[in-house]
Write an enzyme that holds these catalytic residues in place. Structure first.
Site: not given
Ligand code: DGL
Length: 266
Positions: A8, A39, A70, A186, A188
């Site tokens: 994302s 997302y 993701c 996640c 991020h």
């Molecule tokens: N980086 C993503 C994950 O591993 C999603 C982050 C998002 O867009 O909420 O879930």
């Protein structure tokens, strides 16, 4: 061979970073759907639509294999994506199994619980529930949604007081001394390993799924016997726009440098 890596936003750079170390000859296309991030706060149907669009875009750019870097898109859309597109699609799930194995190895650990942190959509998704049921017969796994970290990461806010206060507040809900593992569910969240390390007791290991995901990609590529590329390269896309701007490429460079620093933190 071209490998499309999709997230994302900029969290999936942690997966790209691992791929760059392990696959020195391949060409990579990195697609960050920054128009639609986050997302984790959207519906399954929306994510399905965005992910399908991104995968199709990467195939149009010549991708021979896709990594969904993701956890949220994997949770919401991997089955549908695999049914729709005829190429290898590697997904990403919170590394709960890795944490359980670590637990088993250290059976005499005083604290045995695992905490999975993820986006709200991953946290409440059926995929994570099924995964936990499979590996956690003793009910030692808890899940915490941390939606704000995605926004902090996208804004390059990695260490500000607001991040630290947010994490302190959220982790105060748990008796951290009862845990031996924190699963970063996640991509991020990899940017915050230093702040997480500060808050968590020393006995809690930080576990991410990057290595496992790239190992899966490597075994899939060797199974398919796809020809190697001519040398490593990366093209970056923000939603459907290729990034040429030097300022933006320098920003991506800063993210990758931070991820390399975070690799030292376990
Ligand atoms: N980086 C993503 C994950 O591993 C999603 C982050 C998002 O867009 O909420 O879930």
């Amino acid at each position: 061979m071209k490998i499309g890596i999709f997230d994302s936003g900029l969290g999936g750079l942690s997966v790209l970073n691992e791929a760059l170390k392990k696959l020195p000859n391949e060409e990579f296309l990195y697609y960050a759907d920054r128009k639609n991030v986050p997302y984790g706060l959207k519906s399954k149907d929306e994510i399905l639509k965005f992910s399908s669009h991104a995968v199709k875009f990467l195939i149009d750019q010549g991708a021979n294999a896709i990594v969904i870097a993701c956890n949220t898109a994997t949770s919401a859309a991997i089955n549908e994506l695999r049914a729709k597109f005829n190429l290898p699609i590697i997904g990403m799930e919170p590394a709960v199994k890795k944490a359980a194995d670590l637990n088993r190895e250290g059976e005499n650990l005083a604290s045995l619980r695992t905490l999975v942190i993820a986006t709200p959509l991953t946290a409440r998704g059926a995929k994570l529930k099924e995964l936990i049921e499979r590996v956690d017969s003793e009910h030692l796994v808890d899940v915490l949604a941390l939606p704000r970290l995605v926004e902090f990461a996208e804004n390059e806010n990695f260490t500000c007081d607001e991040v630290k206060e947010y994490l302190h507040e959220e982790f105060a809900k748990f008796k951290l001394q009862n845990y031996c593992a924190l699963v970063l569910g996640c991509t991020h969240f990899n940017y915050f390993k230093d702040s997480l390390r500060e808050i968590l007791p020393a006995g809690v290991s930080l576990i991410d799924g990057n290595e496992g995901t790239i190992n899966k990609l490597i075994s899939e590529l060797s199974r398919l016997n796809l020809a190697h590329g001519k040398g490593q390269s990366v093209e970056y896309f923000y939603s459907d726009a290729k990034i040429y701007d030097n300022g933006e490429l320098a920003r991506i460079g800063r993210y990758l440098a931070r991820l390399n620093k975070m690799l030292e933190i376990k």
